[in-house]
Design a protein around this motif. Structure first.
Motif, PDB file in Angstrom:
ATOM      1  N   THR A 178      45.102  51.359  57.851  1.00 41.11           N
ATOM      2  CA  THR A 178      46.034  52.172  57.061  1.00 41.11           C
ATOM      3  C   THR A 178      46.429  51.472  55.764  1.00 41.11           C
ATOM      4  O   THR A 178      46.511  52.107  54.702  1.00 41.11           O
TER       5      THR A 178
ATOM      6  N   ALA B 297      50.471  58.428  54.343  1.00 37.42           N
ATOM      7  CA  ALA B 297      49.943  57.477  55.321  1.00 37.42           C
ATOM      8  C   ALA B 297      50.579  57.587  56.702  1.00 37.42           C
ATOM      9  O   ALA B 297      49.948  57.232  57.697  1.00 37.42           O
TER      10      ALA B 297
ATOM     11  N   PHE C 136      48.556  59.667  59.133  1.00 36.21           N
ATOM     12  CA  PHE C 136      47.308  58.955  59.385  1.00 36.21           C
ATOM     13  C   PHE C 136      47.515  57.854  60.425  1.00 36.21           C
ATOM     14  O   PHE C 136      46.763  57.743  61.410  1.00 36.21           O
ATOM     15  N   TYR C 137      48.549  57.047  60.219  1.00 32.20           N
ATOM     16  CA  TYR C 137      48.821  55.949  61.155  1.00 32.20           C
ATOM     17  C   TYR C 137      49.319  56.467  62.496  1.00 32.20           C
ATOM     18  O   TYR C 137      49.044  55.870  63.547  1.00 32.20           O
TER      19      TYR C 137
ATOM     20  N   THR D  65      55.392  53.233  56.401  1.00 35.74           N
ATOM     21  CA  THR D  65      54.353  53.841  57.226  1.00 35.74           C
ATOM     22  C   THR D  65      54.360  53.250  58.631  1.00 35.74           C
ATOM     23  O   THR D  65      54.206  53.980  59.623  1.00 35.74           O
TER      24      THR D  65
ATOM     25  N   ALA E  28      43.702  51.777  53.319  1.00 39.33           N
ATOM     26  CA  ALA E  28      43.701  53.132  52.754  1.00 39.33           C
ATOM     27  C   ALA E  28      44.802  53.279  51.712  1.00 39.33           C
ATOM     28  O   ALA E  28      44.612  53.930  50.666  1.00 39.33           O
TER      29      ALA E  28
ATOM     30  N   ASN F 162      48.519  66.939  61.632  1.00 37.50           N
ATOM     31  CA  ASN F 162      47.234  67.474  61.179  1.00 37.50           C
ATOM     32  C   ASN F 162      47.307  67.974  59.735  1.00 37.50           C
ATOM     33  O   ASN F 162      46.384  67.757  58.940  1.00 37.50           O
TER      34      ASN F 162
ATOM     35  N   ARG G 242      47.474  64.991  57.353  1.00 36.76           N
ATOM     36  CA  ARG G 242      46.194  64.284  57.219  1.00 36.76           C
ATOM     37  C   ARG G 242      45.151  65.088  56.455  1.00 36.76           C
ATOM     38  O   ARG G 242      44.195  64.528  55.925  1.00 36.76           O
ATOM     39  N   SER G 243      45.314  66.403  56.439  1.00 37.23           N
ATOM     40  CA  SER G 243      44.286  67.245  55.825  1.00 37.23           C
ATOM     41  C   SER G 243      44.443  67.396  54.315  1.00 37.23           C
ATOM     42  O   SER G 243      43.484  67.762  53.626  1.00 37.23           O
TER      43      SER G 243
ATOM     44  N   TYR H 168      44.871  54.589  47.894  1.00 37.78           N
ATOM     45  CA  TYR H 168      45.798  55.628  47.440  1.00 37.78           C
ATOM     46  C   TYR H 168      46.602  55.145  46.236  1.00 37.78           C
ATOM     47  O   TYR H 168      46.883  55.907  45.307  1.00 37.78           O
TER      48      TYR H 168
ATOM     49  N   ARG I 186      48.337  58.998  64.190  1.00 29.76           N
ATOM     50  CA  ARG I 186      47.193  59.298  65.051  1.00 29.76           C
ATOM     51  C   ARG I 186      46.565  58.026  65.596  1.00 29.76           C
ATOM     52  O   ARG I 186      46.124  57.985  66.756  1.00 29.76           O
TER      53      ARG I 186
END
Length: 218
Positions: free
Chosen positions: A154, A101, A104-105, A28, A157, A62, A65-66, A161, A107
């Motif tokens: 992250t 991840a 996410f990271y 990640t 998170a 996006n 992440r969604s 996960y 962003r």
């Protein structure tokens, strides 16, 4: 179950969770950093402006992440099997963990890089620095506290996960909590699992905060 029976199970599950978290965090950090840098560089006002590329990268981030992790894990089973040769176990779980991840990271990396003072970048350009030098010696260097803080969030998170991954065949503390704590109604196992997860998260947060403070003071 007695503590003598719980202890070895808890030890093995903890090691599996740490293994999943370590390797997925490493992937990640590399993938998210690269993607975040590209998002900043290809922006309309970036060093390598390419709006179409920026829009595509933004859309990929996006979408990544969604998607809820459980859905993502199931959706990429063919990819996981192609990479690891299996879809069950600790090694297989690393793939969806990293895939979930990285966006996410990315962003968080983008946000940290955008907080770098534009005047510093302008000064580097005026001194004749190349794009590569600006990225490596200005952007990434100045954004180090934000990058470390983002990576800390992250990693935490990813620990969560990994527990979800364990619940559906990934091994680790999640698997232990479901198989023994939930299905066999072993409250002691469930409590021990929760305590270990809390301790691991606290240690990661403390280490991340320490590194962030040290980098900020430099």
């Amino acid at each position: 179950m007695t503590w003598d029976e719980i202890a070895p199970l808890l030890r093995d599950a903890t090691l599996e969770t740490l293994q999943m978290t370590w390797w997925s965090s490493l992937l990640t950090a590399l993938g998210g950093l690269l993607l975040g840098v590209l998002l900043v560089l290809t922006d309309r006002r970036g060093l390598l402006p390419a709006p179409p590329v920026h829009q595509v990268l933004g859309a990929v981030v996006n979408v990544g992440r969604s998607l809820p992790f459980i859905i993502l894990m199931v959706a990429i089973l063919p990819f996981t099997r192609a990479v690891t040769g299996t879809t069950i176990g600790t090694t297989a779980a690393i793939v969806p963990l990293a895939v979930a991840a990285i966006p996410f990271y990315a962003r968080l990396v983008e946000t940290a890089l955008r907080e770098v003072d534009p005047a510093v970048i302008a000064a580097a350009r005026a001194m004749g620095a190349s794009r590569r030098q600006i990225v490596g010696k200005v952007l990434l260097r100045e954004a180090r506290p934000g990058l470390v803080a983002g990576l800390t969030v992250t990693v935490i998170a990813l620990i969560g996960y990994s527990a979800m991954a364990g619940a559906i065949g990934g091994g680790g503390l999640g698997d232990l909590a479901v198989r023994y704590g939930y299905q066999r109604f072993e409250t002691g196992v469930m409590v021990a699992t929760v305590v270990v997860l809390i301790v691991v998260v606290q240690l990661v947060q403390m280490l991340g905060d320490l590194l962030t403070r040290r980098l900020t003071h430099r």
